[in-house]
Design a protein around this motif. Structure first.
Motif, PDB file in Angstrom:
ATOM      1  N   HIS A 141      35.757  31.790  31.531  1.00 16.25           N
ATOM      2  CA  HIS A 141      36.099  30.616  31.918  1.00 16.25           C
ATOM      3  C   HIS A 141      36.869  29.919  31.122  1.00 16.25           C
ATOM      4  O   HIS A 141      37.067  28.592  31.669  1.00 16.25           O
ATOM      5  CB  HIS A 141      34.751  30.227  33.027  1.00 16.25           C
ATOM      6  N   LEU A 198      38.790  34.171  37.063  1.00 22.20           N
ATOM      7  CA  LEU A 198      38.350  34.532  35.846  1.00 22.20           C
ATOM      8  C   LEU A 198      38.645  33.826  34.357  1.00 22.20           C
ATOM      9  O   LEU A 198      38.031  32.808  33.959  1.00 22.20           O
ATOM     10  CB  LEU A 198      37.406  35.705  35.252  1.00 22.20           C
ATOM     11  N   LEU A 252      30.294  28.700  40.124  1.00 25.20           N
ATOM     12  CA  LEU A 252      30.916  29.937  39.810  1.00 25.20           C
ATOM     13  C   LEU A 252      31.581  30.003  38.103  1.00 25.20           C
ATOM     14  O   LEU A 252      31.700  30.586  37.850  1.00 25.20           O
ATOM     15  CB  LEU A 252      32.343  30.078  40.545  1.00 25.20           C
TER      16      LEU A 252
HETATM   17 ZN    ZN Z   1      31.298  33.559  35.453  1.00 23.70          ZN
END
Ligand code: ZN
Length: 316
Positions: free
Chosen positions: A63, A88, A216
């Motif tokens: 990330h 991502l 997230l």
């Molecule tokens: Zn992650």
């Protein structure tokens, strides 16, 4: 003739032989995958006829990963490129777009799965939850798109069908192992508390409630209110253990353990899960299979499942 021109002359004479060698043995194509979890699938399908490299190393958080100039050169040089997608690799969008625009085979692996089968998340209105690899059965469904992408190379790897079947078999064995060793955990204890929200696909597959301190992505810090709410949940559900993650700092998890202790209850650290990064290259935990075996085994053992101490292959 001076020595300089003697060397130059010798090199010129050697040139046709060097070119001949290069023609006889063309360099093996190189695939580059952003994460180790993707590289293992590509390697499994392609077999030994192709070199598959990983861009983002052990313990590094995708990330937050920012490519260096050298990383960008590797991306642009690779013959085929595999990345996760669904944001991502949050800080790599530009360079991944540039590489895809080169016209070389490139695939956002997670985006090959129909959106309806993926989990939506409020943090990312324009993308799905990117952490697909946490469900090996779902991860297996990316294999056909990987094979189709490799087939676009000028000289595709041979015997990809066999590689795909073997890799799919490994993923389904992991799925079956998880189902078996998690089965004894009672419903009220099926709560997985981790640092960031990487385990929702695992939770969906095995009916676990998944609670994470961060969202997230790992970019936002956890709030005090969030930690307070989670302390309440852990105390109410009498949860025995929570987990840290190898690629995320464990400050917030330790704050939870202290918060629960302040309420007079003991909370164990179940261990460190591999979330967005695998273990050390060359070790069992440095493979996708080893990483997932490790995760499933420690979750099972910390919450009352039946996993053997050394995991599904006796290699932990
Ligand atoms: Zn992650």
């Amino acid at each position: 003739m001076n020595s300089y021109s003697a060397i130059a002359r010798r090199n010129l004479l050697a040139l046709p032989a060097l070119i001949g060698t290069a023609q006889a043995q063309p360099a093996r194509p190189t695939a580059l995958a952003t994460t180790g979890m993707i590289a293992d699938l590509v390697r499994g399908v392609a077999g030994p006829g192709m070199t598959t490299d990983t861009l983002i190393g052990e313990g590094v958080d995708p990330h937050l990963f920012r490519p260096t100039r050298n990383d960008i050169a590797r991306i642009l040089r690779a013959d085929a490129l595999f990345f996760n997608g669904h944001r991502l690799e949050g800080r790599m969008n530009d360079v991944l777009d540039r590489a895809a625009a080169q016209g070389k085979p490139a695939l956002a692996v997670a985006e090959s799965i129909p959106r309806a089968r993926l989990r939506q998340h409020d943090d990312y209105p324009d993308a799905a939850d990117p952490h697909l690899w946490m469900d090996p059965a779902l991860w297996a469904d990316t294999l056909p798109a990987i094979m189709a992408t490799l087939a676009r190379l000028p000289q595709p790897p041979r015997q990809m069908e066999a590689g795909l079947a073997e890799t799919r078999g490994m993923l389904h064995r992991l799925d079956a192992y998880a189902r078996d060793v998690l089965a004894p955990i009672p419903a009220e204890r099926r709560v997985l508390v981790t640092a960031h929200d990487a385990f929702a696909y695992f939770g969906r597959r095995h009916e676990f409630q998944v609670e994470s301190i961060q969202g997230l992505s790992t970019e936002a810090e956890a709030s005090l209110a969030r930690i307070e709410a989670m302390v309440n949940l852990i105390v109410e559900r009498r949860l025995p253990a929570i987990f840290t993650e190898s690629s995320v700092p464990d400050r917030a998890v330790r704050a939870l353990i202290e918060g629960v202790a302040a309420r007079g209850r003991q909370l164990a650290l179940g261990g460190t899960l591999f979330s967005d990064s695998m273990g050390r290259p060359g070790t069992y935990r440095g493979s996708y299979q080893g990483m997932m075996d490790h995760n499933i085994t420690i979750i099972s053992r910390a919450l009352g499942g039946s996993a053997p101490e050394r995991g599904m292959n006796g290699r932990l």
